[in-house]
Design a protein around this motif. Structure first.
Motif, PDB file in Angstrom:
ATOM      1  N   VAL A 232       0.839  -1.203   0.000  1.00 24.18           N
ATOM      2  CA  VAL A 232       0.000   0.000   0.000  1.00 24.18           C
ATOM      3  C   VAL A 232       0.870   1.248   0.000  1.00 24.18           C
ATOM      4  CG1 VAL A 232      -1.745   1.276   1.284  1.00 24.18           C
ATOM      5  CG2 VAL A 232      -1.899  -1.210   1.111  1.00 24.18           C
ATOM      6  N   ILE A 233       1.966   1.224   0.744  1.00 26.07           N
ATOM      7  CA  ILE A 233       2.886   2.372   0.774  1.00 26.07           C
ATOM      8  C   ILE A 233       3.424   2.645  -0.622  1.00 26.07           C
ATOM      9  CG2 ILE A 233       5.179   3.072   1.566  1.00 26.07           C
ATOM     10  CD1 ILE A 233       4.507   1.739   4.260  1.00 26.07           C
ATOM     11  N   ALA A 234       3.831   1.595  -1.332  1.00 22.94           N
ATOM     12  CA  ALA A 234       4.347   1.786  -2.694  1.00 22.94           C
ATOM     13  C   ALA A 234       3.267   2.379  -3.603  1.00 22.94           C
ATOM     14  CB  ALA A 234       4.841   0.453  -3.250  1.00 22.94           C
ATOM     15  N   GLY A 235       2.025   1.894  -3.466  1.00 20.62           N
ATOM     16  CA  GLY A 235       0.941   2.432  -4.283  1.00 20.62           C
ATOM     17  C   GLY A 235       0.638   3.882  -3.957  1.00 20.62           C
ATOM     18  N   ALA A 236       0.640   4.224  -2.665  1.00 19.08           N
ATOM     19  CA  ALA A 236       0.366   5.607  -2.265  1.00 19.08           C
ATOM     20  C   ALA A 236       1.470   6.540  -2.749  1.00 19.08           C
ATOM     21  CB  ALA A 236       0.233   5.679  -0.740  1.00 19.08           C
ATOM     22  N   ASP A 237       2.713   6.117  -2.641  1.00 16.31           N
ATOM     23  CA  ASP A 237       3.821   6.957  -3.130  1.00 16.31           C
ATOM     24  C   ASP A 237       3.712   7.170  -4.636  1.00 16.31           C
ATOM     25  OD1 ASP A 237       4.921   7.301  -0.647  1.00 16.31           O
ATOM     26  OD2 ASP A 237       6.396   5.687  -0.846  1.00 16.31           O
ATOM     27  N   ARG A 238       3.303   6.143  -5.350  1.00 18.23           N
ATOM     28  CA  ARG A 238       3.169   6.262  -6.800  1.00 18.23           C
ATOM     29  C   ARG A 238       2.069   7.270  -7.167  1.00 18.23           C
ATOM     30  NH1 ARG A 238       2.554   1.439  -7.445  1.00 18.23           N
ATOM     31  NH2 ARG A 238       0.274   1.328  -7.647  1.00 18.23           N
ATOM     32  N   LEU A 239       0.951   7.218  -6.462  1.00 17.73           N
ATOM     33  CA  LEU A 239      -0.147   8.140  -6.759  1.00 17.73           C
ATOM     34  C   LEU A 239       0.183   9.574  -6.362  1.00 17.73           C
ATOM     35  CD1 LEU A 239      -3.262   6.053  -5.630  1.00 17.73           C
ATOM     36  CD2 LEU A 239      -2.699   6.741  -7.967  1.00 17.73           C
ATOM     37  N   LEU A 240       0.904   9.747  -5.260  1.00 16.00           N
ATOM     38  CA  LEU A 240       1.121  11.082  -4.719  1.00 16.00           C
ATOM     39  C   LEU A 240       2.459  11.693  -5.128  1.00 16.00           C
ATOM     40  CD1 LEU A 240      -0.147  10.430  -1.060  1.00 16.00           C
ATOM     41  CD2 LEU A 240      -1.405  11.508  -2.939  1.00 16.00           C
ATOM     42  N   ASP A 241       3.244  10.943  -5.882  1.00 16.02           N
ATOM     43  CA  ASP A 241       4.615  11.383  -6.160  1.00 16.02           C
ATOM     44  C   ASP A 241       4.668  12.755  -6.823  1.00 16.02           C
ATOM     45  OD1 ASP A 241       7.527  10.681  -6.307  1.00 16.02           O
ATOM     46  OD2 ASP A 241       7.128  10.973  -8.451  1.00 16.02           O
ATOM     47  N   ARG A 242       3.855  12.994  -7.826  1.00 14.84           N
ATOM     48  CA  ARG A 242       3.943  14.269  -8.551  1.00 14.84           C
ATOM     49  C   ARG A 242       3.327  15.442  -7.787  1.00 14.84           C
ATOM     50  NH1 ARG A 242      -0.606  15.157 -12.239  1.00 14.84           N
ATOM     51  NH2 ARG A 242      -2.227  13.592 -11.901  1.00 14.84           N
ATOM     52  N   PHE A 243       2.776  15.138  -6.611  1.00 17.23           N
ATOM     53  CA  PHE A 243       2.205  16.206  -5.789  1.00 17.23           C
ATOM     54  C   PHE A 243       3.066  16.521  -4.565  1.00 17.23           C
ATOM     55  CE2 PHE A 243      -1.339  14.145  -7.999  1.00 17.23           C
ATOM     56  CZ  PHE A 243      -1.888  15.233  -8.657  1.00 17.23           C
ATOM     57  N   GLY A 244       4.309  16.064  -4.622  1.00 13.32           N
ATOM     58  CA  GLY A 244       5.241  16.391  -3.535  1.00 13.32           C
ATOM     59  C   GLY A 244       5.171  15.437  -2.358  1.00 13.32           C
ATOM     60  N   ALA A 245       4.966  14.142  -2.643  1.00  8.45           N
ATOM     61  CA  ALA A 245       4.918  13.153  -1.550  1.00  8.45           C
ATOM     62  C   ALA A 245       6.262  13.099  -0.845  1.00  8.45           C
ATOM     63  CB  ALA A 245       4.557  11.780  -2.099  1.00  8.45           C
ATOM     64  N   THR A 246       6.232  13.107   0.452  1.00 13.71           N
ATOM     65  CA  THR A 246       7.474  13.019   1.236  1.00 13.71           C
ATOM     66  C   THR A 246       7.743  11.608   1.730  1.00 13.71           C
ATOM     67  OG1 THR A 246       6.277  13.671   3.234  1.00 13.71           O
ATOM     68  CG2 THR A 246       7.349  15.408   1.972  1.00 13.71           C
ATOM     69  N   GLY A 247       6.927  10.636   1.268  1.00 19.28           N
ATOM     70  CA  GLY A 247       7.178   9.245   1.612  1.00 19.28           C
ATOM     71  C   GLY A 247       6.192   8.698   2.615  1.00 19.28           C
ATOM     72  N   ALA A 248       5.325   7.801   2.166  1.00 16.30           N
ATOM     73  CA  ALA A 248       4.385   7.162   3.084  1.00 16.30           C
ATOM     74  C   ALA A 248       5.141   6.222   4.010  1.00 16.30           C
ATOM     75  CB  ALA A 248       3.319   6.405   2.298  1.00 16.30           C
ATOM     76  N   TYR A 249       4.597   6.004   5.183  1.00 19.90           N
ATOM     77  CA  TYR A 249       5.245   5.109   6.150  1.00 19.90           C
ATOM     78  C   TYR A 249       4.175   4.399   6.970  1.00 19.90           C
ATOM     79  CZ  TYR A 249       4.450   9.166   9.184  1.00 19.90           C
ATOM     80  OH  TYR A 249       3.879  10.208   9.869  1.00 19.90           O
ATOM     81  N   ALA A 250       4.562   3.237   7.501  1.00 17.37           N
ATOM     82  CA  ALA A 250       3.636   2.410   8.267  1.00 17.37           C
ATOM     83  C   ALA A 250       3.553   2.895   9.708  1.00 17.37           C
ATOM     84  CB  ALA A 250       4.076   0.948   8.229  1.00 17.37           C
TER      85      ALA A 250
END
Length: 791
Positions: A232-250
């Motif tokens: 899920v973290i990898a999927g969230a980072d992929r979706l949010l990457d172009r909006f300045g994602a700072t890295g999802a974490y558990a």
């Protein structure tokens, strides 16, 4: 079914009364082991169960996905990810609170909640007042611990700077949250309720404050049962990457959860290591006492067998004595474990912000405690009970063959010419019964080693504090900026009157990867020769910061399964967010956290952002701090200021009043165990030599001379045990230090002469008290009764 005749029951009562001092000492040692087991397992169960229930009841997210600015429509895409159960978006931001009479503002974190309904995730527990009215933009709910520390009440007003603009907010309620069980200001490890706040406001109000209308800055995600968080973290980072994602974490990487998890794991390690050592000492003491008793009661054993008592009845008599002592100790330990556990709960509530925390009695701890104490006592006693079964009535009623000393004591014979009669008796005892003396020496050495280790751990905590704030951090202030700024702007701080020295630093949030392993952390860019904020190893020596590569701490290298010469994949989570491949030039031990270091210039070159810094360490004139604070407060680029003296005070409180107070409990327990061992050694020696001592009195020796014969042996045991115990204590210190260390901080063992001195003082004090008690009984002894006793 085995029954116990009345005569044996009466004998058991008399025997227990006769050895009551030794029985109580052994029971006390058992009680200490069981008490620690009950307390630690109870605390572990209480913290774990309360945390689980708190997380579930207030729906704490399992994945956190911070982002610079993402449109609300992306929430639907996040919900569509496989394994996602619920998604809640919110607005977050840093804030500063101006308080009357305070020169420096207080750092705060602002979080949004839905305007008119409860959030699907990360709900809050309202403790006082009410929730804000979604239609009013000036109402705020404040973290209870901050409000209590600052004396706030519902209805008070706060002046808060958000996104560069000042606004006045009205406090309408206080709350707690599972997200902030351990609440610290950004960049600090120790909580200080007065220096960090959390503010909850309506989504509409906070969106307007941070220019987030129609957007969010963090997504909260809960997962379906059995879902791998990393997918899920990898999927969230992929979706949010172009909006300045700072890295999802558990959730496991949430700072608050990491601290409470480390505390729980530390209690588990301590419960698995310390009580067994103490119960092993109790088993040894039980062996010594029962062995002496059976040796002294050979004739009585023979008489019981001659009168028809079977082996199992005679053996059962002594085994019941063992069980009585063990059960008494286990019962005392359970009761004291409950009392101590409940008192420690209040200590944990100071630093872990649960709405409630009730000491939970873990049934398994009682079963394990009673079982372990019975097993330990039985292990010590059953070895001796074999002698009972081996004795026939004829052999038991005959005096044992005198030991053959013809080949022993040759050295002692030469020395005895130089000694008086009492001293020669002490020397003969030591040389002719080396196994018994060796057992006493080992027992006293074990008690000393435990005292050495616990006193050394206390010194190690103090040394860690000294190293952190005198060797690593030599600054007076730590200034953080709202974003990475030009280095020349940081050096503008040096123009403030009273600022003596400025040392810039750049901290870059990043996801560190090696193969399949990853770690959400940061890279610390330090100047070539840092003076105010240094990287040091576990020995306190500076870690060389090499240009062109990264230096990893041992803990981080272990997490990522990486070594010197390998390449570290770095996904930077700020600015242009480049992906870097950096060589690992060294792996070094570290005292705090799991850092990754680089040369500041090298880090900026890798980021292609030359001459940028994100903070600075300052050394200032103490007489002009008020003026400096006012100047920093007026700078819009300053996001927060940490004062080292306040951090030191917060750490001292935590070490003395909070969870760190456990080490004082352990030191007290070490003293109790040491006294129990020495007292038993003295009592056993007295019981074995009662007839000899009575004979000396008849032959004309004074009470003091008779006492010297016995206590001189105790002194000899002490002198032999001190170096052995010191050596054992040195090794045990490293074992206990490893148990206390966590991924967040490491305890460097400090075994100093002072540690040995204090531990030996405890042993000597225990020996003096034991000696006085034994001498009192010698002076009161009935000479005729002792002479009538057969060897």
């Amino acid at each position: 079914m085995l029954t116990h005749p009345a005569p044996l029951t009466r004998k058991l009562t008399r025997d227990l009364w006769r050895i009551r001092g030794q029985a109580l000492a052994i029971a006390a040692v058992i009680a200490v082991g069981v008490m620690l087991l009950v307390m630690m397992t109870g605390l572990t169960a209480s913290l774990s169960e309360t945390r689980r229930a708190y997380y579930d009841r207030y729906r704490l997210a399992e994945v956190f996905a911070p982002v610079t600015r993402a449109p609300d429509r992306l929430a639907a895409d996040l919900r569509a990810l496989p394994g996602v159960s619920r998604v809640e978006t919110r607005v977050t931001g840093r804030a500063l609170i101006d308080l009357p009479g305070q020169t420096l503002p207080v750092q705060a974190r602002a979080l949004s909640l839905p305007d008119f309904h409860s959030p699907a995730l990360n709900a809050i527990y309202l403790t006082d007042g009410r929730l804000f009215d979604g239609s009013r933009a000036d109402e705020v709910v404040v973290l209870k611990s901050f409000a209590k520390a600052r004396g706030l009440h519902p209805g008070d007003r706060l002046t808060v700077t958000m996104n560069g603009f000042r606004r006045v907010l009205r406090v309408v309620g206080f709350a707690q949250s599972p997200e902030f069980l351990y609440a610290t200001a950004p960049g600090e490890l120790v909580p200080d309720d007065a220096r960090f706040a959390v503010l909850w406001m309506s989504r509409t109000a906070l969106s307007a404050a941070y220019d987030m209308e129609g957007a969010f800055s963090e997504a909260l995600i809960s997962l379906s049962r059995g879902t791998d968080p990393q997918a899920v973290i990898a999927g969230a980072d992929r979706l949010l990457d172009r909006f300045g994602a700072t890295g999802a974490y558990a959730l496991k990487d949430l700072e608050s959860n990491r601290f409470i998890t480390e505390e729980i794991d530390g209690l588990k390690r301590s419960a698995a290591s310390v009580p067994p050592v103490i119960l092993a000492v109790a088993a040894f003491l039980m062996y010594m006492v029962i062995s002496r008793m059976i040796q002294a009661e050979r004739e009585q054993i023979g008489l019981m067998k001659a009168f028809g008592y079977r082996n199992r009845e005679v053996g059962s008599h002594y085994f019941r004595m063992i069980l009585t002592i063990a059960l008494g100790g286990a019962l005392m330990g359970s009761l004291f474990g409950i009392l101590l556990g409940r008192s420690m709960i209040d200590v944990y509530l100071i630093y872990y912000k649960f709405p409630f925390l009730v000491f939970r009695l873990e049934p398994s701890s009682f079963l394990i405690g009673f079982g372990a104490s019975l097993l330990a006592a039985s292990a010590g006693g059953l070895v001796v009970l074999r002698r009972v079964f081996a004795l026939t009535p004829a052999v038991a009623m005959r005096a044992p063959a005198p030991p053959d000393y013809s080949r022993s004591g040759r050295v002692a014979a030469r020395l005895s010419r130089l000694l008086d009669q009492p001293s020669r008796m002490v020397l003969r005892r030591i040389t002719r019964q080396p196994l018994r003396i060796g057992g006493a020496v080992l027992g006293v050495a074990s008690g000393l080693s435990l005292s050495v280790a616990m006193i050394a751990i206390i010194a190690s905590f103090d040394a860690m504090q000294e190293t952190t704030f005198s060797v690593i951090d030599r600054s007076d202030l730590n200034v953080s900026f709202t974003r990475a700024i030009a280095a020349r702007s940081a050096f503008d701080l040096a123009r403030i009157p009273g600022v003596i020295e400025v040392e810039p630093v750049r901290i870059v949030p990043a996801i560190l990867k090696h193969g399949r392993d990853r770690y959400n952390g940061a890279i610390y860019g330090l100047v070539a020769t840092p003076r105010l904020n240094r990287a040091v190893d576990a020995q306190g020596q500076p870690i060389p910061i090499r240009d062109g590569g990264v230096v990893l701490s041992t803990g981080l290298a272990r997490t990522l399964k990486i070594g010197a010469g390998d390449h570290l994949q770095v996904e930077v989570r700020e600015g242009r967010r480049p992906s870097l491949s950096l060589p690992v030039v060294a792996v070094a031990d570290s005292l705090l956290g799991s850092p990754a270091y680089m040369a500041l210039d090298g880090l900026n070159r890798a980021l292609k952002e030359p001459l940028r810094v994100s903070g600075a360490y300052l050394r200032v004139d103490a007489a002009r701090t008020a003026e400096i604070y006012r100047a920093l407060k007026a700078m819009p680029m300053v996001a927060g200021v940490s004062v080292k003296s306040q951090s030191v005070a917060a750490l001292e409180r935590m070490m003395d009043e909070g969870a760190g107070a456990m080490r004082y409990v352990m030191a007290l327990i070490a003293g109790v165990v040491t006294f129990g061992v020495i007292y038993n050694a003295a009592r056993i020696a007295q019981a074995e030599r009662a007839r000899d001592l009575a004979s000396l009195r008849v032959l004309g020796f004074s009470r003091n001379e008779v006492a010297f014969v016995l206590l001189g042996e105790l002194v000899a045991v002490m002198l032999l045990a001190l170096p052995l115990g010191a050596l054992m204590g040195y090794g045990l210190t490293f074992v206990i230090a490893a148990a206390f260390s966590t991924d967040i901080y490491q305890i460097r063992p400090v075994v100093s002469p002072a540690s040995y001195g204090w531990a030996m003082s405890v042993v000597i004090a225990a020996a003096l008290i034991s000696g006085l008690l034994v001498k009192r009984d010698i002076d009161r002894a009935d000479v005729l009764s002792a002479l009538k006793t057969r060897e």
